[in-house]
Design a protein around this motif. Structure first.
Motif, PDB file in Angstrom:
ATOM      1  N   VAL A 798       0.789  -1.343  -0.067  1.00 29.60           N
ATOM      2  CA  VAL A 798      -0.070  -0.038  -0.071  1.00 29.60           C
ATOM      3  C   VAL A 798       0.924   1.110  -0.007  1.00 29.60           C
ATOM      4  CG1 VAL A 798      -1.675   1.232   1.243  1.00 29.60           C
ATOM      5  CG2 VAL A 798      -1.950  -1.142   1.307  1.00 29.60           C
ATOM      6  N   GLU A 799       1.962   1.163   0.949  1.00 26.33           N
ATOM      7  CA  GLU A 799       2.805   2.439   0.850  1.00 26.33           C
ATOM      8  C   GLU A 799       3.499   2.588  -0.716  1.00 26.33           C
ATOM      9  OE1 GLU A 799       5.697   1.474   3.886  1.00 26.33           O
ATOM     10  OE2 GLU A 799       3.933   2.118   5.387  1.00 26.33           O
ATOM     11  N   LEU A 800       3.888   1.490  -1.089  1.00 27.85           N
ATOM     12  CA  LEU A 800       4.392   1.607  -2.599  1.00 27.85           C
ATOM     13  C   LEU A 800       3.322   1.998  -3.450  1.00 27.85           C
ATOM     14  CD1 LEU A 800       6.677  -0.828  -4.382  1.00 27.85           C
ATOM     15  CD2 LEU A 800       4.613  -0.107  -5.465  1.00 27.85           C
ATOM     16  N   TYR A 801       2.110   1.761  -3.461  1.00 25.45           N
ATOM     17  CA  TYR A 801       0.934   2.178  -4.294  1.00 25.45           C
ATOM     18  C   TYR A 801       0.883   3.816  -4.013  1.00 25.45           C
ATOM     19  CZ  TYR A 801      -3.711   3.479  -5.380  1.00 25.45           C
ATOM     20  OH  TYR A 801      -4.746   4.084  -5.806  1.00 25.45           O
ATOM     21  N   ARG A 802       0.977   4.162  -2.643  1.00 24.75           N
ATOM     22  CA  ARG A 802       1.052   5.635  -2.595  1.00 24.75           C
ATOM     23  C   ARG A 802       1.931   6.568  -2.962  1.00 24.75           C
ATOM     24  NH1 ARG A 802      -0.247   5.204   4.217  1.00 24.75           N
ATOM     25  NH2 ARG A 802      -2.377   4.809   4.126  1.00 24.75           N
ATOM     26  N   GLU A 803       3.342   5.949  -2.913  1.00 24.38           N
ATOM     27  CA  GLU A 803       4.422   6.837  -3.466  1.00 24.38           C
ATOM     28  C   GLU A 803       4.414   6.685  -5.112  1.00 24.38           C
ATOM     29  OE1 GLU A 803       7.717   4.366  -2.333  1.00 24.38           O
ATOM     30  OE2 GLU A 803       7.595   5.052  -0.138  1.00 24.38           O
ATOM     31  N   GLU A 804       3.743   5.641  -5.797  1.00 23.82           N
ATOM     32  CA  GLU A 804       3.728   5.594  -7.291  1.00 23.82           C
ATOM     33  C   GLU A 804       2.744   6.652  -7.584  1.00 23.82           C
ATOM     34  OE1 GLU A 804       5.783   4.255  -9.607  1.00 23.82           O
ATOM     35  OE2 GLU A 804       7.045   3.838  -7.889  1.00 23.82           O
ATOM     36  N   SER A 805       1.380   6.648  -6.785  1.00 28.53           N
ATOM     37  CA  SER A 805       0.411   7.437  -7.001  1.00 28.53           C
ATOM     38  C   SER A 805       0.857   8.832  -7.133  1.00 28.53           C
ATOM     39  CB  SER A 805      -0.694   7.260  -6.087  1.00 28.53           C
ATOM     40  OG  SER A 805      -1.326   5.789  -6.466  1.00 28.53           O
ATOM     41  N   LYS A 806       1.572   9.260  -6.058  1.00 22.53           N
ATOM     42  CA  LYS A 806       2.137  10.564  -5.612  1.00 22.53           C
ATOM     43  C   LYS A 806       3.038  11.138  -6.725  1.00 22.53           C
ATOM     44  CE  LYS A 806       4.489  13.536  -2.278  1.00 22.53           C
ATOM     45  NZ  LYS A 806       4.933  13.520  -0.914  1.00 22.53           N
ATOM     46  N   LYS A 807       3.775   9.976  -7.122  1.00 25.51           N
ATOM     47  CA  LYS A 807       4.806  10.398  -8.380  1.00 25.51           C
ATOM     48  C   LYS A 807       4.139  10.608  -9.660  1.00 25.51           C
ATOM     49  CE  LYS A 807       7.802   6.923  -8.308  1.00 25.51           C
ATOM     50  NZ  LYS A 807       8.885   6.380  -8.315  1.00 25.51           N
ATOM     51  N   LEU A 808       2.899   9.831  -9.903  1.00 21.11           N
ATOM     52  CA  LEU A 808       2.192   9.931 -11.174  1.00 21.11           C
ATOM     53  C   LEU A 808       1.333  11.293 -10.828  1.00 21.11           C
ATOM     54  CD1 LEU A 808       0.829   6.532 -11.600  1.00 21.11           C
ATOM     55  CD2 LEU A 808       2.577   7.716 -13.156  1.00 21.11           C
ATOM     56  N   GLU A 809       0.954  11.787  -9.916  1.00 15.73           N
ATOM     57  CA  GLU A 809       0.114  12.974  -9.721  1.00 15.73           C
ATOM     58  C   GLU A 809       1.105  14.244  -9.876  1.00 15.73           C
ATOM     59  OE1 GLU A 809      -3.141  15.406  -9.433  1.00 15.73           O
ATOM     60  OE2 GLU A 809      -2.928  13.378  -9.633  1.00 15.73           O
ATOM     61  N   PRO A 839       0.915  -0.326 -10.008  1.00 12.51           N
ATOM     62  CA  PRO A 839       0.998  -0.272  -8.525  1.00 12.51           C
ATOM     63  C   PRO A 839      -0.360  -1.076  -7.951  1.00 12.51           C
ATOM     64  CG  PRO A 839       1.649   1.774  -9.249  1.00 12.51           C
ATOM     65  CD  PRO A 839       1.123   0.875 -10.472  1.00 12.51           C
ATOM     66  N   SER A 840      -1.474  -0.957  -8.344  1.00 13.16           N
ATOM     67  CA  SER A 840      -2.417  -1.268  -7.815  1.00 13.16           C
ATOM     68  C   SER A 840      -2.725  -2.867  -8.111  1.00 13.16           C
ATOM     69  CB  SER A 840      -3.966  -0.712  -8.354  1.00 13.16           C
ATOM     70  OG  SER A 840      -3.814  -0.802 -10.011  1.00 13.16           O
ATOM     71  N   ARG A 841      -2.121  -3.319  -9.246  1.00  7.01           N
ATOM     72  CA  ARG A 841      -2.101  -4.667  -9.368  1.00  7.01           C
ATOM     73  C   ARG A 841      -1.073  -5.257  -8.666  1.00  7.01           C
ATOM     74  NH1 ARG A 841      -4.796  -8.192 -13.062  1.00  7.01           N
ATOM     75  NH2 ARG A 841      -3.814 -10.397 -12.333  1.00  7.01           N
ATOM     76  N   TYR A 842      -0.057  -4.809  -8.282  1.00  5.46           N
ATOM     77  CA  TYR A 842       0.962  -5.225  -7.277  1.00  5.46           C
ATOM     78  C   TYR A 842       0.321  -5.712  -5.825  1.00  5.46           C
ATOM     79  CZ  TYR A 842       4.966  -5.318  -4.277  1.00  5.46           C
ATOM     80  OH  TYR A 842       5.921  -5.801  -3.212  1.00  5.46           O
ATOM     81  N   VAL A 861      -4.896  -7.062  11.787  1.00  4.60           N
ATOM     82  CA  VAL A 861      -3.767  -6.417  12.332  1.00  4.60           C
ATOM     83  C   VAL A 861      -3.437  -5.213  11.605  1.00  4.60           C
ATOM     84  CG1 VAL A 861      -2.996  -8.687  13.627  1.00  4.60           C
ATOM     85  CG2 VAL A 861      -1.978  -7.802  11.418  1.00  4.60           C
ATOM     86  N   LEU A 862      -4.046  -4.918  10.394  1.00  3.31           N
ATOM     87  CA  LEU A 862      -3.661  -3.570   9.771  1.00  3.31           C
ATOM     88  C   LEU A 862      -4.279  -2.397  10.474  1.00  3.31           C
ATOM     89  CD1 LEU A 862      -4.432  -4.383   6.114  1.00  3.31           C
ATOM     90  CD2 LEU A 862      -2.491  -4.448   6.908  1.00  3.31           C
ATOM     91  N   PRO A 863      -3.119  -1.494  10.728  1.00  8.19           N
ATOM     92  CA  PRO A 863      -3.806  -0.134  11.188  1.00  8.19           C
ATOM     93  C   PRO A 863      -4.822   0.543  10.266  1.00  8.19           C
ATOM     94  CG  PRO A 863      -1.402  -0.214  11.024  1.00  8.19           C
ATOM     95  CD  PRO A 863      -1.874  -1.607  10.361  1.00  8.19           C
ATOM     96  N   PHE A 864      -5.658   1.226  10.897  1.00  9.96           N
ATOM     97  CA  PHE A 864      -6.790   2.033  10.138  1.00  9.96           C
ATOM     98  C   PHE A 864      -6.407   2.972   9.085  1.00  9.96           C
ATOM     99  CE2 PHE A 864      -9.966   5.356   9.358  1.00  9.96           C
ATOM    100  CZ  PHE A 864     -11.147   4.446   8.934  1.00  9.96           C
ATOM    101  N   PRO A 865      -5.226   3.721   8.913  1.00 14.65           N
ATOM    102  CA  PRO A 865      -4.882   4.538   8.097  1.00 14.65           C
ATOM    103  C   PRO A 865      -4.587   3.878   6.792  1.00 14.65           C
ATOM    104  CG  PRO A 865      -3.431   5.082  10.255  1.00 14.65           C
ATOM    105  CD  PRO A 865      -4.331   3.711  10.408  1.00 14.65           C
ATOM    106  N   TYR A 866      -4.300   2.535   6.604  1.00 20.84           N
ATOM    107  CA  TYR A 866      -4.141   1.763   5.309  1.00 20.84           C
ATOM    108  C   TYR A 866      -5.551   1.235   4.752  1.00 20.84           C
ATOM    109  CZ  TYR A 866       0.549   1.428   6.568  1.00 20.84           C
ATOM    110  OH  TYR A 866       2.031   1.556   6.939  1.00 20.84           O
ATOM    111  N   ILE A 867      -6.564   1.550   5.710  1.00 20.40           N
ATOM    112  CA  ILE A 867      -7.915   0.966   5.255  1.00 20.40           C
ATOM    113  C   ILE A 867      -8.534   1.752   4.189  1.00 20.40           C
ATOM    114  CG2 ILE A 867     -10.311   0.159   5.925  1.00 20.40           C
ATOM    115  CD1 ILE A 867      -7.819  -1.401   6.783  1.00 20.40           C
ATOM    116  N   PRO A 868      -8.517   2.978   4.125  1.00 19.61           N
ATOM    117  CA  PRO A 868      -9.097   3.822   3.056  1.00 19.61           C
ATOM    118  C   PRO A 868      -8.520   3.533   1.561  1.00 19.61           C
ATOM    119  CG  PRO A 868      -8.940   5.483   4.769  1.00 19.61           C
ATOM    120  CD  PRO A 868      -8.057   3.874   5.070  1.00 19.61           C
TER     121      PRO A 868
END
Length: 978
Positions: A798-809, A839-842, A861-868
């Protein structure tokens, strides 16, 4: 390449490094035992790792049960599955051969249960894990982890789609075998679960426990609707009889209690009107259950005691079992007698009752004094339904039983005995007084008692093992038994030089000499008046020295005398030469390799060193707090290592008797110690189930060999040092082999610390679902190190997906500001390694790789900040039709767990609304496809059956056997008429 000592190391360093301007930090000398390799960087000593090679000597472990299995459509009743420490062995009873090994990890097997189709077998382990193996290829692709302690009961449902497991942690868990996940955990028992049974036609479960209760569970609502309290002690087993209309339970007494089960519909019993039964003042709790009509659980079924069967054995029930159709019942206690009962079908019981009624009428008519209009009544008893068939006397105490009943009425019984033996019997149930016939006995591949002494031959090929009744010689490469010879209780042993004879020291103080060629006992010599604890071959190979509990050390020489039996050949004997009298019992004796000194450990916790030639006292090594149980002297006669019952190992110098180092070696008594030949490395074995290797020069712990599940009694190192064989109280012999893999001590210590940290991490508090109260039902999975690692992988994705989404934006904004298309940003190397996926497929691939049985706990056991982020990704997956079933499963679980936070977050409302519409439409599409395919397959089935008159998708063998039985009955009827 040659072996060198410490002075040689210094010379090499000075000669090749210092003269060339090289520092000490830039050299390496890797020494493996006596072999040295010079490498251009660093000078360090390394060791070679010993790895587990094989487990042998065990036929069946006592912790688990025995079960009949079928291999590749073979004959039923030919193969049995038994636990062998952490493995499962499949034995061919007819040939007495091991045909398949289902390899486990580290934990001991505690329960076995074959699937109804005979293709798989479920195996429960000591740590609470359950693995399902395929009997076709011996592989395990499904594993469940939900219990905190040993699995004690496993049972499949009739279709093999669900699995119920009970454990020592008092929990019952129902698993979905097809979906490979846990359904729910049932809590309510207060002690270990002893049995769990599915009901075929009802979605009900019945469990028994050592808390004396039998509980009935409604699996639709996951709650206990009835608890039977008619037992005064532990319920050790139970079976269902008469088409699940009768429950038979075994407890800690000689009584088998029978309970009648009546199913209710809408509060009324099926078939018979309910009769209210009220407890009287003199009625016992076993006879009447108080307030049956007031209990709310009576809406499903009623269960009342109808009688009992008395067993001949007076001790507790160990196990009860029936055949597949519950026509015969086998039960045994802690003794060697198996009691076999036959369960009559209902029509046979009615015929017997009709005959009894006719006899009663005839008797009443013959007496002629009865009142008119009053007919005699015959009471139906439990003895009319369950008849004692026969008793089978085994050769030792029975641990477990399994049985099969063939259509011809022949019953096959497999017994796992307490003395590492498997026996098979057949019984003709159609006869009036049948006698059991023993058809097989598996004894050759193991000892009946613990192996107390081991020895290697001089060529490293043969291994000697001796126990309380036999001595066996094994081939190390094939692990097959070469010779088996009866002996007295053996405590010590060795191969005579030449490897043609062996010498055994017994508990009665005798020396027994066996010839390996003929397998006969050559001679028995009275050596000591007490136990002979130790025997040692002299370095010149001309004799032996023995030490016993009679406070003497005796010296013997080999001689050849004329064999009285053959009359021509000569045979080996031993001649007593000298005796050394001591003040205490002798526990261990060892020669120094130069034959100058003799070390003797005594019961007074000291070790005395004597000169061999004059038997004069030289040194006394004292310092142990408890007796020294084992000792050994290094190959150069400079060091002596002693292991004691005080759990310490001390290393002494033989020149002055000074203690070089005292090391805390084991968590229990050190039972055996031996140096590796031509080195200063030695192995110790302890009662703490471990074998450890040590360096006597650097006083370092090198490695720990874990594998045994009970106390390790002894070990033996081969003359070459390449092999170790060890024996334990778990009846197993284990072979360890030296590999070419080097050991780095710092890495070993780091790995031990990591393992301890992971174990403590997995033992942390279980995550709690907010808003859910602790009741009878709960989630099936448990927190393990695998679930924690899976959750970490999901968070990293999920963190990798966030970084890639941020770079694309950022790239999109930069392109808009520049007014032209710019080259895309560099992709993450992980995505490139996976084939330039998005990234989403990963993220989806990472979730797919999580085991189905561990998915819920990993998401929990996942923290809530990853749920959205996960919810938005789930929306993309559902819209694209990617893994809809998996995504819906994750989505519904996360919604249930984080319902409060998700519903109060305004930003997630559009995502949730989109998920609602998309999931409903996609799931409906999948259901339509499945329905269409199912209807098409059914149509094709009907078409093929109507054309070719062939029954597809059904087992036709049962129908064929039924036709044969009917034909035999018709033929018998014709013969009787004619």
């Amino acid at each position: 390449m040659t072996g060198i000592d410490d002075s040689g190391f210094d010379w090499l360093f000075e000669r090749f490094y210092l003269r060339r301007g090289c520092t000490a930090e830039l050299r390496t000398l890797i020494a493996c035992d006596s072999t040295v390799w010079l490498i251009s960087m660093g000078l360090t000593k390394q060791y070679l790792r010993y790895a587990a090679s094989a487990v042998f000597g065990v036929i069946g472990s006592q912790k688990a049960n025995i079960a009949y299995v079928t291999l590749r459509g073979g004959e039923k009743g030919r193969y049995v599955a038994v636990a062998a420490c952490e493995h499962v062995f499949i034995w061919d009873v007819r040939k007495a051969e091991k045909v398949l090994i289902l390899k486990g990890n580290k934990q001991e097997v505690t329960h076995l249960c074959p699937s109804p189709d005979g293709v798989h077998i479920a195996v429960g382990y000591e740590d609470g894990a359950v693995r399902i193996f395929s009997l076709l290829n011996a592989e395990s692709n499904v594993s469940f982890s939900g219990h905190k302690s040993a699995v004690t009961a496993i049972r499949y449902d009739a279709l093999g789609a669900r699995l119920v497991t009970g454990s020592r942690d008092t929990d019952v868990i129902v698993w979905d075998v097809i979906n490979e996940c846990g359904l729910y955990r049932l809590k309510g028992h207060k002690d270990s679960i002893t049995q769990a049974l599915f009901l075929k036609d009802k979605n009900l479960l019945v469990t028994s426990s050592k808390d004396s209760f039998v509980k009935w569970w409604d699996l639709d609502t996951q709650h206990c609707f009835k608890t039977m309290v008619g037992h005064r002690s532990e319920v050790w087993g139970m079976v269902l009889l008469n088409q699940e209309g009768r429950l038979l339970t075994g407890s800690a007494d000689s009584e088998l209690r029978a309970w009648n089960i009546r199913y209710l519909q809408g509060g009324e019993e099926v078939g018979e009107p309910r009769v209210k039964k009220v407890k009287g003042l003199l009625d016992d709790d076993d006879e009447v259950e108080e307030g049956l009509d007031e209990e709310p659980e009576e809406r499903i079924l009623s269960c009342e005691k109808v009688g009992s069967i008395l067993r001949e054995s007076r001790d507790r029930v160990v196990s009860m079992t029936t055949d597949a159709k519950a026509k015969v019942l086998a039960c045994h206690g802690t003794d060697a007698v198996l009691e076999v009962f036959t369960v009559l079908p209902q029509d046979e019981v009615r015929r017997r009752m009709d005959r009894k009624l006719k006899k009663a009428k005839k008797k009443a008519k013959s007496q002629g004094g009865e009142e008119e209009g009053v007919e005699p009544r015959v009471e139906r008893k439990l003895g009319d339904e369950i008849l004692r068939l026969a008793n089978i006397k085994a050769s030792s105490k029975i641990r477990s039983v399994d049985c099969l009943l063939s259509p011809s009425g022949e019953m096959k019984v497999a017994l796992l005995l307490q003395n590492n033996t498997v026996e098979a019997y057949t019984l003709k149930t159609t006869e009036k007084s049948p006698q059991a016939n023993k058809t097989a006995r598996l004894t050759l591949n193991g000892h009946r008692a613990d192996v107390r002494t081991l020895a290697f031959s001089s060529d490293n090929i043969a291994v000697l093992s001796a126990s309380a009744e036999t001595v066996k010689v094994w081939n190390r490469s094939t692990l097959q038994v070469i010779r088996t010879m009866a002996c007295e209780y053996a405590l010590c042993s060795l191969f005579v030089p030449g490897d043609r004879q062996i010498i055994i020291g017994t508990k009665s103080g005798k020396i027994q000499i066996f010839d390996l060629g003929s397998g006969r006992l050559l001679e028995t010599t009275d050596a000591h008046s007490g136990e002979m604890w130790s025997i040692c071959l002299s370095p010149d190979q001309r004799g032996i020295v023995t030490g016993g509990a009679d406070k003497t050390v005796k010296f013997w020489e080999f001689e050849l005398i004329k064999d009285q039996e053959s009359g021509q050949n000569k045979r080996l004997t031993v001649k007593h030469m000298r005796t050394l009298q001591l003040d205490e019992d002798v526990l261990c004796v060892r020669y120094s390799p130069d034959q100058r000194l003799l070390a003797v450990s005594l019961l007074d916790c000291t070790v005395k060193i004597f000169y061999t030639d004059t038997l004069k006292f030289f040194l006394s090594l004292y310092g142990h707090k408890l007796p020294v149980l084992c000792l050994d002297i290094s190959h150069d006669s400079t060091l002596i290592a002693t292991g004691s019952a005080d759990r310490n190992v001390k290393i002494w110098g033989l020149d002055f008797g000074d203690c070089h180092r005292s090391m805390f070696a084991h968590d229990d008594s050190v039972m055996f110690l031996q140096f590796v030949p031509k080195t200063h490395l030695f192995f110790t074995a302890g009662k703490d189930k471990k074998i450890k290797q040590w360096d006597a020069d650097k006083f370092e712990h090198i490695q720990t060999l874990e594998g045994h599940h009970r106390e390790v009694w002894c070990l033996s190192v081969s003359p070459s040092g390449d092999y170790i064989v060890s024996s334990s109280h778990d009846k197993s012999l284990r072979l360890w082999e030296r590999t070419r893999e080097p050991i780095v001590l710092e890495e070993e210590k780091e790995m031990e610390r990591e393992a301890e940290f992971e174990e403590s991490l997995a033992k942390g508090e279980e995550p709690v679902v907010p808003g859910e109260t602790k009741g009878e039902a709960g989630p099936a999975g448990k927190k393990t190190i695998e679930t924690v690692k899976a959750a970490e992988r999901i968070m990293e994705a999920v963190e990798l997906y966030r970084e890639e989404s941020k770079k694309l934006e950022e790239h999109r904004l930069t392109c808009e500001a520049a007014g032209k298309r710019l080259p895309p940003p560099k992709m993450n190397p992980i995505l490139v390694a996976f084939g330039n996926i998005s990234p989403s497929r990963y993220v989806l691939d990472v979730i797919k790789k999580v085991r189905s049985s561990e998915l819920e706990v990993s998401l929990l056991v996942l923290p809530f900040p990853y749920i959205p982020d996960l919810l938005s990704l789930f929306n993309q997956f559902v819209q694209g039709g990617l893994e809809v079933e998996l995504v819906c499963r994750c989505l519904f679980f996360l919604l249930r767990v984080h319902f409060g936070q998700i519903s109060s977050n305004q930003m997630l409302l559009p995502v949730i609304d989109s998920l609602r519409s998309n999931t409903i439409s996609k799931v409906q599409e999948i259901r339509d496809v499945l329905g269409f395919n199912s209807a098409g397959l059914q149509f094709l089935q009907r078409e093929i059956e109507s054309k070719e008159d062939v029954m597809f998708f059904a087992d036709a063998t049962n129908r064929l056997e039924e036709k044969r039985r009917k034909r035999k009955k018709r033929e018998q009827a014709i013969l009787t008429i004619t």
